[in-house]
Design an enzyme around this catalytic site. Structure first.
Site, mmCIF file in Angstrom:
data_model
loop_
_atom_site.group_PDB
_atom_site.id
_atom_site.type_symbol
_atom_site.label_atom_id
_atom_site.label_comp_id
_atom_site.label_asym_id
_atom_site.label_seq_id
_atom_site.Cartn_x
_atom_site.Cartn_y
_atom_site.Cartn_z
ATOM 1 N N HIS A 66 -0.880 19.945 -38.571
ATOM 2 C CA HIS A 66 -0.370 18.926 -39.490
ATOM 3 C C HIS A 66 -1.007 19.054 -40.861
ATOM 4 O O HIS A 66 -0.320 18.976 -41.878
ATOM 5 C CB HIS A 66 -0.649 17.526 -38.914
ATOM 6 N N ASP A 94 1.036 11.249 -42.754
ATOM 7 C CA ASP A 94 1.381 11.767 -41.443
ATOM 8 C C ASP A 94 1.929 10.651 -40.570
ATOM 9 O O ASP A 94 1.581 9.477 -40.729
ATOM 10 C CB ASP A 94 0.136 12.387 -40.795
#
Length: 458
Positions: free
Chosen positions: A20, A123
């Site tokens: 990520h 995120d």
């Protein structure tokens, strides 16, 4: 319109795991290269991992910087330096790291209130950022570390629960309607229309969820990096000799084997891989990440390393590897992937057919995309999903490994067709990030939309 009004200020908040954090940082760099003032919020340990590229972009005139926070190691009950999920060795430690990240929430919220960015990109594991953005009256974009196919499949399973109406190990998805937070401005996806266009359109038209495909972000975040200089910079680091080894090999003759930065396979499974690779007769590079408690004499068959060294059939890397330089080398002809989304895009960017070996998270969805939809990979036969810190109980035996390697690296028609298909996608990826390409157009559309929202707020 003043230049101050034109200048967008966007804060990026990535989850500290390579799958990520790295693409989000690359995404931030792409925005900065297109005139956006970018701030990336990271703890010190994670900032150290990406600071070189941030400094490179800043030194070339782009407005990009990191805002560094001190990770509350003592308060969270973690050793100093454990700030990223690739440092985690068990599921309990993973939960502790999550708690440590949660302890930073108040600091980050205060930073948003004090600095008032024009947009927050966070995120998916930070849903609270949506509430902060709503309170401040600024747009928030979510980041998903997967592709459209996996996202759609995930929500289809949640909505229709097809697995509850059959005893079979295989289920058919009756539809792919995802659902998500509707207050968010939308999602940023590290994908491109030519790769997953039908699933992208399904997401938008059937649900009305806005998403912008900006990928592959690594292609245009790093396209100005001098690869020859990077190759020189790896001298002195473990694994650098592999480039010289590759230079001695024929084109498309070497298989790259790696399972990402999180997976640690048990010694018994690594032993089966070693047997299968050796029996295949094909040359390979294998990046081995073993459990700390395992010794290499437990992992490898007796005399394996010596035989591979003497025959020059195998190059084994224990630790860091210059993965992108390896994948881009003309001697590499295929890749074993754990089906993490970044790994898939890296292989695709290099025009490599793959052996799909999913382990956890959404990787089994990605396997189906590779093998059944795009048809650029062969499945090794994994059947068991696991937590990323768990070993699992099912084993892929040496015969299955050998069979998959021979199929992918052999000269048969099936392998040749996979290679043709993946090279078409490679060319499409390059065009997507060029001026006029699909991802470039999406980026400019999004920047203009954010500017418009800023003007309206003023």
């Amino acid at each position: 319109m003043s230049s101050e009004t034109d200048q967008l200020r966007i804060f990026f908040l990535p989850l500290p795991t390579p799958g990520h954090m790295i693409p989000m940082v690359e995404e931030a760099r792409v925005f900065a290269k297109h005139g956006v003032d970018v701030t990336i919020i990271l703890t010190q340990g994670n900032a150290n991992l990406v600071q070189k590229n941030i400094d490179h972009d800043s030194n070339t005139g782009h407005k990009i910087k990191t805002h560094v926070l001190q990770f509350p190691s003592a308060q969270a009950g973690l050793p100093d330096g454990v700030e990223n999920f690739n440092s985690v060795t068990n599921i309990e430690m993973s939960h502790t790291l999550y708690r440590g990240i949660h302890l930073l929430q108040n600091q980050i919220e205060q930073l948003f209130h004090d600095m008032l960015p024009d947009c927050i990109v966070s995120d998916m594991f930070f849903p609270w950022t949506l509430d902060v953005a709503t309170e401040l009256g600024i747009p928030r974009l979510g980041f998903r570390g997967c592709g459209y196919f996996a996202l759609c499949s995930e929500y289809c399973i949640k909505r229709h629960e097809p697995h509850k109406s059959t005893d079979s190990d295989v289920v058919l998805l009756p539809g792919l309607p995802p659902g998500t937070e509707q207050k968010s401005l939308g999602m940023l996806m590290n994908s491109f229309h030519e790769l997953e266009g039908s699933y992208e359109e399904y997401l938008k038209t059937d649900i009305g969820l806005k998403a912008w495909s900006l990928g592959p972000v690594s292609l245009w975040a790093n396209k100005d990096v001098n690869q020859k200089a990077e190759r020189c910079n790896i001298a002195g680091r473990e694994g650098h000799e592999v480039i010289d080894w590759l230079n001695s090999k024929e084109h498309n003759s070497v298989l790259y084997v790696g399972f990402g930065s999180l997976a640690m396979l048990p010694a018994t499974q690594l032993n089966e891989i070693a047997h299968g690779l050796e029996a295949s007769g094909h040359s390979f590079i294998w990046v081995v990440r073993k459990k700390e408690s395992d010794e290499y004499d437990q992992v490898f068959p007796e005399g394996f390393e010596e035989r591979m060294s003497e025959s020059k059939k195998g190059f084994i890397i224990k630790g860091w590897a210059p993965q992108m330089l390896i994948l881009e080398h003309p001697a590499i002809g295929g890749q074993v992937t754990h089906c993490g989304w970044n790994s898939i895009l890296e292989g695709l960017n290099s025009g490599l057919p793959m052996i799909a070996w999913p382990l956890f998270a959404e990787q089994f969805y990605n396997e189906k995309l590779l093998t059944d939809v795009l048809r650029i990979a062969v499945a090794v036969g994994v059947k068991e999903w696991r937590e990323y810190c768990e070993e699992g109980t099912a084993m892929v035996n040496r015969d299955e490994v050998e069979k998959a390697v021979r199929l992918l690296m052999g000269g048969e028609e099936e392998a040749a067709e996979m290679r043709k298909r993946v090279r078409k996608l490679q060319e499409a990826a390059k065009k997507a990030v060029e001026v006029g390409g699909s991802s470039h157009a999406n980026l400019m559309d999004l920047i203009n939309k954010l500017k418009s929202l800023k003007v309206k707020k003023i």
